[in-house]
Design an enzyme around this catalytic site. Structure first.
Site, PDB file in Angstrom:
ATOM      1  N   LYS A  74      -7.320  23.041 -20.107  1.00  0.00           N
ATOM      2  CA  LYS A  74      -6.597  23.679 -18.996  1.00  0.00           C
ATOM      3  C   LYS A  74      -5.960  25.008 -19.376  1.00  0.00           C
ATOM      4  O   LYS A  74      -5.845  25.897 -18.548  1.00  0.00           O
ATOM      5  CB  LYS A  74      -5.522  22.726 -18.461  1.00  0.00           C
ATOM      6  N   ASN A  95      -6.668  24.103 -13.512  1.00  0.00           N
ATOM      7  CA  ASN A  95      -7.391  22.828 -13.371  1.00  0.00           C
ATOM      8  C   ASN A  95      -8.636  22.991 -12.499  1.00  0.00           C
ATOM      9  O   ASN A  95      -9.447  22.068 -12.401  1.00  0.00           O
ATOM     10  CB  ASN A  95      -6.486  21.714 -12.824  1.00  0.00           C
ATOM     11  N   ASP A 110      -2.940  21.292  -9.101  1.00  0.00           N
ATOM     12  CA  ASP A 110      -2.015  20.192  -9.407  1.00  0.00           C
ATOM     13  C   ASP A 110      -0.678  20.396  -8.690  1.00  0.00           C
ATOM     14  O   ASP A 110      -0.103  19.447  -8.142  1.00  0.00           O
ATOM     15  CB  ASP A 110      -1.752  20.102 -10.922  1.00  0.00           C
ATOM     16  N   GLY A 136       9.155  15.860 -19.386  1.00  0.00           N
ATOM     17  CA  GLY A 136       7.938  16.300 -20.065  1.00  0.00           C
ATOM     18  C   GLY A 136       7.966  17.808 -20.259  1.00  0.00           C
ATOM     19  O   GLY A 136       8.790  18.507 -19.640  1.00  0.00           O
ATOM     20  N   GLY A 139       1.407  20.636 -19.837  1.00  0.00           N
ATOM     21  CA  GLY A 139       0.830  21.310 -18.682  1.00  0.00           C
ATOM     22  C   GLY A 139       1.237  20.675 -17.359  1.00  0.00           C
ATOM     23  O   GLY A 139       1.497  21.383 -16.379  1.00  0.00           O
ATOM     24  N   ASN A 160      12.855  16.679 -22.096  1.00  0.00           N
ATOM     25  CA  ASN A 160      11.669  16.258 -22.855  1.00  0.00           C
ATOM     26  C   ASN A 160      12.066  15.505 -24.110  1.00  0.00           C
ATOM     27  O   ASN A 160      13.127  15.738 -24.679  1.00  0.00           O
ATOM     28  CB  ASN A 160      10.825  17.487 -23.233  1.00  0.00           C
ATOM     29  N   ARG A 161      11.184  14.604 -24.529  1.00  0.00           N
ATOM     30  CA  ARG A 161      11.417  13.821 -25.757  1.00  0.00           C
ATOM     31  C   ARG A 161      11.726  14.752 -26.921  1.00  0.00           C
ATOM     32  O   ARG A 161      12.629  14.501 -27.709  1.00  0.00           O
ATOM     33  CB  ARG A 161      10.177  12.977 -26.050  1.00  0.00           C
ATOM     34  N   GLN A 261      -4.999  16.981  -5.382  1.00  0.00           N
ATOM     35  CA  GLN A 261      -5.492  18.121  -6.172  1.00  0.00           C
ATOM     36  C   GLN A 261      -7.004  18.232  -6.057  1.00  0.00           C
ATOM     37  O   GLN A 261      -7.554  19.332  -6.037  1.00  0.00           O
ATOM     38  CB  GLN A 261      -5.017  18.060  -7.635  1.00  0.00           C
TER      39      GLN A 261
HETATM   40  N1  LIG Z   1      -1.415  12.457 -11.110  1.00  0.00           N
HETATM   41  C1  LIG Z   1      -2.060  13.548 -11.459  1.00  0.00           C
HETATM   42  O1  LIG Z   1      -2.848  14.123 -10.680  1.00  0.00           O
HETATM   43  C2  LIG Z   1      -1.810  14.133 -12.825  1.00  0.00           C
HETATM   44  C3  LIG Z   1      -2.161  15.474 -13.081  1.00  0.00           C
HETATM   45  C4  LIG Z   1      -1.909  15.994 -14.358  1.00  0.00           C
HETATM   46  C5  LIG Z   1      -1.336  15.170 -15.335  1.00  0.00           C
HETATM   47  N2  LIG Z   1      -1.024  13.876 -15.040  1.00  0.00           N
HETATM   48  C6  LIG Z   1      -0.409  13.003 -16.070  1.00  0.00           C
HETATM   49  O2  LIG Z   1       0.728  13.666 -16.602  1.00  0.00           O
HETATM   50  C7  LIG Z   1       0.928  13.256 -17.953  1.00  0.00           C
HETATM   51  C8  LIG Z   1       1.166  14.463 -18.854  1.00  0.00           C
HETATM   52  O3  LIG Z   1       0.015  15.289 -18.883  1.00  0.00           O
HETATM   53  P1  LIG Z   1      -0.017  16.638 -19.760  1.00  0.00           P
HETATM   54  O4  LIG Z   1      -1.368  17.222 -19.556  1.00  0.00           O
HETATM   55  O5  LIG Z   1       1.173  17.487 -19.490  1.00  0.00           O
HETATM   56  O6  LIG Z   1       0.097  16.038 -21.239  1.00  0.00           O
HETATM   57  P2  LIG Z   1       0.626  16.733 -22.576  1.00  0.00           P
HETATM   58  O7  LIG Z   1       0.463  18.208 -22.506  1.00  0.00           O
HETATM   59  O8  LIG Z   1       0.005  15.968 -23.682  1.00  0.00           O
HETATM   60  O9  LIG Z   1       2.219  16.452 -22.576  1.00  0.00           O
HETATM   61  C9  LIG Z   1       2.689  15.164 -22.758  1.00  0.00           C
HETATM   62  C10 LIG Z   1       4.222  15.148 -22.576  1.00  0.00           C
HETATM   63  O10 LIG Z   1       4.630  13.796 -22.564  1.00  0.00           O
HETATM   64  C11 LIG Z   1       5.678  13.620 -23.510  1.00  0.00           C
HETATM   65  N3  LIG Z   1       5.589  12.245 -24.025  1.00  0.00           N
HETATM   66  C12 LIG Z   1       4.484  11.646 -24.559  1.00  0.00           C
HETATM   67  N4  LIG Z   1       4.797  10.373 -24.896  1.00  0.00           N
HETATM   68  C13 LIG Z   1       6.099  10.192 -24.581  1.00  0.00           C
HETATM   69  C14 LIG Z   1       6.981   9.082 -24.697  1.00  0.00           C
HETATM   70  N5  LIG Z   1       6.588   7.915 -25.214  1.00  0.00           N
HETATM   71  N6  LIG Z   1       8.252   9.215 -24.243  1.00  0.00           N
HETATM   72  C15 LIG Z   1       8.657  10.392 -23.719  1.00  0.00           C
HETATM   73  N7  LIG Z   1       7.873  11.474 -23.585  1.00  0.00           N
HETATM   74  C16 LIG Z   1       6.609  11.371 -24.014  1.00  0.00           C
HETATM   75  C17 LIG Z   1       5.435  14.656 -24.567  1.00  0.00           C
HETATM   76  O11 LIG Z   1       6.642  14.887 -25.244  1.00  0.00           O
HETATM   77  P3  LIG Z   1       6.707  15.627 -26.685  1.00  0.00           P
HETATM   78  O12 LIG Z   1       6.754  17.103 -26.384  1.00  0.00           O
HETATM   79  O13 LIG Z   1       7.927  15.096 -27.303  1.00  0.00           O
HETATM   80  O14 LIG Z   1       5.432  15.237 -27.421  1.00  0.00           O
HETATM   81  C18 LIG Z   1       4.987  15.844 -23.704  1.00  0.00           C
HETATM   82  O15 LIG Z   1       6.080  16.519 -23.145  1.00  0.00           O
HETATM   83  C19 LIG Z   1      -0.305  12.434 -18.325  1.00  0.00           C
HETATM   84  O16 LIG Z   1       0.030  11.059 -18.226  1.00  0.00           O
HETATM   85  C20 LIG Z   1      -1.330  12.782 -17.273  1.00  0.00           C
HETATM   86  O17 LIG Z   1      -2.232  11.744 -17.018  1.00  0.00           O
HETATM   87  C21 LIG Z   1      -1.251  13.346 -13.817  1.00  0.00           C
END
Ligand SMILES: NC(=O)c1ccc[n+]([C@@H]2O[C@H](COP(=O)([O-])OP(=O)(O)OC[C@H]3O[C@@H](n4cnc5c(N)ncnc54)[C@H](OP(=O)(O)O)[C@@H]3O)[C@@H](O)[C@H]2O)c1
Length: 292
Positions: A74, A95, A110, A136, A139, A160-161, A261
């Site tokens: 992305k 996306n 998104d 979080g 992205g 964020n964590r 989306q």
């Molecule tokens: N519904 C939809 O259409 C849609 C669209 C896009 C994304 N999503 C979902 O959104 C989520 C994030 O996507 P992303 O692309 O942004 O992922 P990413 O870039 O990998 O970011 C993951 C984030 O989650 C945090 N995290 C991971 N495990 C954690 C935990 N156990 N406790 C607390 N925080 C935690 C990370 O914190 P750290 O910085 O501390 O590592 C980071 O801020 C995914 O589950 C994805 O499936 C859904």
């Protein structure tokens, strides 16, 4: 099928991701082509990071509508495109790639997809005053911030964590301050009684019904009428959502955002506005994976 093979077909759209095998997007977009009466197909292609530039170049062929991008592409795709929409530029992630006459535009559906789904689950949300907390800093969080700050016009707190990443997101935000206020904070210092909406854009809870990104004690301080929106949709009822309901709040998962989306991407490619129910029904049938 390789990315090159896939791009050789006509009236096609693609997903480029790695992994791509369990994507739900082909189910949604094939149903949309059928509903719109268009001859077209959508193929999920596993594109390893080193192959992204070649896969994107293949989109410039006649008959190719464009592609969706998922992990890990992305952000990496931005320099490969001719134009970016304001949303994609601000979010810093694409996306959806739209192909027109050999030119490629990067879009991010998104954020407006989230907005559409928020409207469905929180129809009276405009009447609930308060800030938005985005959990979080990846992205998805950037899309959540754009939705809350720019599209909803709310003040936003990023939690964020890893707090440093939340601070980096805020520091890198273009034109911060032009809309509402954007800040990073620890959960313990958020004024929870003044929070109208919590958006989980972290992967906490993903495929883990016991895991939550937020202590339930904070949810109990939210005002009645607040919504807790979890972008995670597998499992469909996350621990965060269950805790929110136990605190008397509304809660929703990210399945509707996933459908919206996709609907917005399909409209950008074809000019056809297929009802979101077509995408939702396609999601309900396979349930073969959790990622788009
Ligand atoms: N519904 C939809 O259409 C849609 C669209 C896009 C994304 N999503 C979902 O959104 C989520 C994030 O996507 P992303 O692309 O942004 O992922 P990413 O870039 O990998 O970011 C993951 C984030 O989650 C945090 N995290 C991971 N495990 C954690 C935990 N156990 N406790 C607390 N925080 C935690 C990370 O914190 P750290 O910085 O501390 O590592 C980071 O801020 C995914 O589950 C994805 O499936 C859904």
């Amino acid at each position: 099928m390789t990315a090159q093979d896939a791009s050789a077909l006509s009236l096609q759209a693609f997903l480029f991701a790695d992994p791509a095998a369990h994507s739900l997007s082909p189910h949604m977009h094939r149903a949309a082509f059928q509903s719109a009466g268009l001859r077209g197909d959508y193929t999920a292609v596993r594109v390893p990071a080193p192959d992204l530039a070649a896969a994107v170049a293949g989109l410039r062929r006649p008959g190719v509508l464009g592609a969706n991008l998922s992990l890990p592409h992305k952000e990496a795709a931005l320099p490969l495109l001719d134009d970016l929409t304001p949303a994609a530029r601000a979010i810093g992630a694409v996306n959806t790639i739209i192909h027109r006459g050999g030119r490629l535009t990067g879009e991010n559906t998104d954020a407006p997809g989230l907005l559409e789904d928020l409207r469905e689950h929180w129809p009276h949300g405009e009447g609930v005053p308060g800030a938005v907390v985005v959990l979080g800093a990846g992205g998805a969080a950037r899309a959540g911030v754009y939705t809350a700050l720019t599209l909803l016009g709310r003040d936003v707190v990023v939690v964020n964590r890893t707090p440093e990443r939340a601070r980096q997101l805020v520091a890198s935000w273009p034109g911060a301050g032009a809309w509402g206020r954007l800040e990073a904070a620890d959960a313990s210092s958020v004024p929870w009684t003044d929070v109208a909406l919590v958006i989980n854009a972290s992967s906490a809870g993903l495929n883990n019904p016991e895991q939550t990104p937020l202590d339930a004690a904070y949810l109990r301080r939210l005002p009645p009428g607040a919504l807790v929106y979890d972008m995670v949709y597998a499992p469909p009822e996350t621990r965060l959502m269950a805790d929110a309901r136990a605190a008397g709040l509304r809660a929703a998962n990210g399945l509707g955002m996933l459908a919206q989306q996709a609907r917005l991407a399909f409209t950008a490619w074809t000019g056809r506005d297929v009802p979101v129910t077509v995408f939702r029904e396609a999601l309900d049938s396979p349930r073969s994976g959790e990622r788009k």
